[in-house]
Scaffold this active site. Structure first.
Site, PDB file in Angstrom:
ATOM      1  N   CYS A   8     -11.601   2.093 -29.093  1.00  0.00           N
ATOM      2  CA  CYS A   8     -12.814   2.604 -29.770  1.00  0.00           C
ATOM      3  C   CYS A   8     -13.843   2.564 -28.539  1.00  0.00           C
ATOM      4  O   CYS A   8     -14.869   2.052 -28.483  1.00  0.00           O
ATOM      5  CB  CYS A   8     -13.275   1.232 -30.595  1.00  0.00           C
ATOM      6  N   GLU A   9     -13.472   3.548 -27.453  1.00  0.00           N
ATOM      7  CA  GLU A   9     -14.433   3.726 -26.320  1.00  0.00           C
ATOM      8  C   GLU A   9     -14.215   5.173 -26.039  1.00  0.00           C
ATOM      9  O   GLU A   9     -13.032   5.719 -26.140  1.00  0.00           O
ATOM     10  CB  GLU A   9     -13.934   2.952 -25.111  1.00  0.00           C
TER      11      GLU A   9
ATOM     12  N   GLY B 281       0.770  -1.075   0.073  1.00  0.00           N
ATOM     13  CA  GLY B 281      -0.068   0.010   0.105  1.00  0.00           C
ATOM     14  C   GLY B 281       0.813   1.198  -0.218  1.00  0.00           C
ATOM     15  O   GLY B 281       0.269   2.453  -0.223  1.00  0.00           O
TER      16      GLY B 281
ATOM     17  N   PRO C 246       5.384  -4.326  -0.324  1.00  0.00           N
ATOM     18  CA  PRO C 246       4.959  -3.230  -1.229  1.00  0.00           C
ATOM     19  C   PRO C 246       5.219  -3.672  -2.663  1.00  0.00           C
ATOM     20  O   PRO C 246       5.803  -4.260  -2.971  1.00  0.00           O
ATOM     21  CB  PRO C 246       6.080  -2.214  -0.901  1.00  0.00           C
ATOM     22  N   GLY C 247       4.374  -3.230  -3.719  1.00  0.00           N
ATOM     23  CA  GLY C 247       4.352  -3.493  -4.996  1.00  0.00           C
ATOM     24  C   GLY C 247       4.613  -2.103  -5.787  1.00  0.00           C
ATOM     25  O   GLY C 247       5.812  -1.877  -6.436  1.00  0.00           O
TER      26      GLY C 247
ATOM     27  N   TYR D 181       1.394  -1.800 -12.092  1.00  0.00           N
ATOM     28  CA  TYR D 181       0.141  -2.168 -12.628  1.00  0.00           C
ATOM     29  C   TYR D 181      -0.047  -1.425 -13.951  1.00  0.00           C
ATOM     30  O   TYR D 181      -1.061  -0.781 -14.437  1.00  0.00           O
ATOM     31  CB  TYR D 181      -1.004  -1.512 -11.485  1.00  0.00           C
TER      32      TYR D 181
HETATM   33  N1  LLP Z   1      -0.318  -7.473  -0.872  1.00  0.00           N
HETATM   34  C1  LLP Z   1      -1.619  -7.945  -1.300  1.00  0.00           C
HETATM   35  C2  LLP Z   1      -2.505  -8.998  -0.643  1.00  0.00           C
HETATM   36  C3  LLP Z   1      -2.317  -7.127  -2.148  1.00  0.00           C
HETATM   37  O1  LLP Z   1      -3.380  -7.223  -2.674  1.00  0.00           O
HETATM   38  C4  LLP Z   1      -1.698  -5.968  -2.851  1.00  0.00           C
HETATM   39  C5  LLP Z   1      -2.387  -5.213  -3.828  1.00  0.00           C
HETATM   40  C6  LLP Z   1      -0.233  -5.657  -2.442  1.00  0.00           C
HETATM   41  C7  LLP Z   1       0.519  -6.536  -1.506  1.00  0.00           C
HETATM   42  C8  LLP Z   1       0.483  -4.575  -2.886  1.00  0.00           C
HETATM   43  O2  LLP Z   1      -0.061  -3.373  -2.878  1.00  0.00           O
HETATM   44  P1  LLP Z   1       0.846  -1.891  -3.308  1.00  0.00           P
HETATM   45  O3  LLP Z   1       1.696  -1.945  -2.503  1.00  0.00           O
HETATM   46  O4  LLP Z   1       1.231  -2.153  -4.973  1.00  0.00           O
HETATM   47  O5  LLP Z   1      -0.208  -0.877  -3.081  1.00  0.00           O
HETATM   48  N2  LLP Z   1      -4.277  -1.984  -9.829  1.00  0.00           N
HETATM   49  C9  LLP Z   1      -4.229  -1.083  -8.849  1.00  0.00           C
HETATM   50  C10 LLP Z   1      -3.647  -1.764  -7.784  1.00  0.00           C
HETATM   51  C11 LLP Z   1      -4.313  -3.009  -7.147  1.00  0.00           C
HETATM   52  C12 LLP Z   1      -3.528  -3.364  -5.687  1.00  0.00           C
HETATM   53  C13 LLP Z   1      -3.977  -4.843  -5.558  1.00  0.00           C
HETATM   54  N3  LLP Z   1      -3.307  -5.498  -4.390  1.00  0.00           N
HETATM   55  C14 LLP Z   1      -3.608   0.153  -9.372  1.00  0.00           C
HETATM   56  O6  LLP Z   1      -3.390   0.436 -10.508  1.00  0.00           O
HETATM   57  O7  LLP Z   1      -3.575   1.124  -8.393  1.00  0.00           O
END
Ligand code: LLP
Length: 410
Positions: free
Chosen positions: A338-339, A224, A266-267, A367
């Site tokens: 096309c949207e 997050g 973190p992603g 993402y």
């Molecule tokens: N751990 C779990 C269990 C998760 O479901 C997620 C993200 C993360 C870690 C990593 O979260 P981050 O640090 O990246 O916020 N596609 C969306 C974000 C979807 C996140 C889903 N889960 C976007 O483009 O904002």
């Protein structure tokens, strides 16, 4: 969005598009490594592990760098686990945080010896049947969530995730039935926070629940960690958060009676700022007083704006040079899908654009490519890495038309 210091190394946006085609994802290795390192060092607690949440970007070259920087990974599917191993991760460095998987998918992780977290009582039961007398982690839904859009709030009363905190009796009963040990507890309240308070309070409330389990090896607080997509927005104060997390960890361990491991996932923070998308302006027009800059960066290339109303800074290069002055000009930058929702940026202060100019969509590393698609029969773009010595290296080829057609059976 961070200030760039020679982002494109020894090459230029024009050269990159000429060589690899437009549109194109361009990564910067130095930025990627720096973000991994920031995370690796932000919290002084000794037994603290960063799982890079590979759903944000699972290009194996990105994963390889994350691994070199000391990050482990959390994976969501068999595909992600396979790609993690392809990038060099060993099973003990992978955490399978799954949601609603079948027996076959769960068995894959069990056979590989990959740690698993289940997020419902029925999945705990399934795990018990497949792997009695073993350790398991459970994902908890703390009843409150947070996120930049309702679609990415992943905890709270209105979401599908996790086991609710009032399910203790049921958890104990399933564990007893299959002789399971709850060795880990995890949560993920949602995506993109820029202030640490909610995250910290979610840690505190999770601790209260964790005290019901005596055999924990680790607690994982999820991801997050946000980045400022818009110029002028303050960055997350990671150091301050890390110090406060450390204090909370020490306090918990003193009460728990021993030291355990803490993890985060973190992603976005790892990958987002390490990539931009380069694209080409193909048409400029005025429709009923609005100026549209038509590009090849449709929502098949970057879905975040149409899916979450997400903001990405968009820049314009003319004759190879970044144009910063907008001279009061306003435009809506769109793609070629096309949207009518295919909008990258609405009513933005933007330089006067012409056909052949290059657009640069910032902070697209998380993402971005992983959520791209072949919608409208379009090819997913190539991905290129600017290495630390300034050279461009292809890390994923552009789709081909043969690939687009190969799985159809006539
Ligand atoms: N751990 C779990 C269990 C998760 O479901 C997620 C993200 C993360 C870690 C990593 O979260 P981050 O640090 O990246 O916020 N596609 C969306 C974000 C979807 C996140 C889903 N889960 C976007 O483009 O904002």
């Amino acid at each position: 969005m961070e200030a760039w210091n020679n982002y494109f190394g020894n090459t230029t946006p024009t050269e990159l598009l000429e060589t690899y085609g437009s549109p194109l994802y361009v990564y910067n290795e130095e930025i990627l490594r720096r973000h991994c390192n920031e995370l690796k060092t932000f919290c002084p607690y000794e037994n603290f592990v960063i799982d890079y949440s590979m759903k944000a970007n699972f290009n194996p070259s990105i994963l390889k760098i994350a691994r070199e920087e000391g990050l482990e990974v959390d994976a969501m599917s068999v595909g992600e686990m396979k790609i993690a191993e392809m990038a060099g991760y060993t099973p003990d460095e992978i955490f399978f945080v799954c949601n609603n998987v079948g027996a076959e998918e769960m068995q894959y992780a069990i056979d590989r010896g990959i740690r698993i977290s289940v997020d419902s009582l029925s999945q705990l039961e399934l795990f018990g049947k497949l792997s009695p007398n073993s350790k398991i982690a459970i994902r908890v839904n703390p009843g409150v969530g947070a996120g930049h859009h309702e679609k990415v709030v992943t905890a709270g009363k209105a979401t599908k995730f996790g086991i609710t905190m009032d399910s203790l009796d049921e958890i104990y009963a399933i564990c007893e039935k299959y002789n399971l040990t709850i060795a880990g507890i995890n949560q993920h309240i949602g995506s993109l926070f820029l202030e640490g308070d909610k995250y910290l309070s979610s840690i505190e409330s999770l601790f209260t629940f964790c005290k019901n389990f005596k055999d924990l090896d680790f607690i994982d607080f999820g991801g997050g960690f946000g980045i400022p997509y818009q110029k002028g927005v303050a960055r997350l104060d990671l150091k301050d958060l890390g110090q406060k997390m450390n204090d909370a960890f020490e306090k918990f361990c003193a009460e728990y009676g021993r030291k355990i491991q803490f993890r985060v996932e973190p992603g976005r923070y790892v990958a987002a700022e390490s990539s931009c998308i380069l694209g080409t302006v193909h048409a400029v027009k005025n429709n009923y007083e609005k100026t549209y800059v038509g590009t090849d960066v449709g929502f098949n290339v970057l879905v975040r704006p149409i899916m979450y109303d997400s903001f990405h800074e968009i820049e314009l290069y003319k004759d190879g040079k970044l144009v910063e002055e907008t001279n009061g000009n306003v435009a809506t930058i769109v793609g070629n899908i096309c949207e009518s929702g295919d909008i990258l940026g609405k009513d933005r202060p933007f330089p006067v654009a012409e056909e052949g100019d290059i657009v640069c969509v910032r902070d697209a590393g998380a993402y971005g490519h992983v959520m791209s698609s072949n919608y409208n029969g379009r090819l997913r773009p190539a991905e290129v890495m600017i290495t630390t010595n300034g050279e461009a290296k292809i890390i994923r080829k552009r789709d081909t038309y043969e690939q687009l057609m190969e799985n159809y059976v006539m």
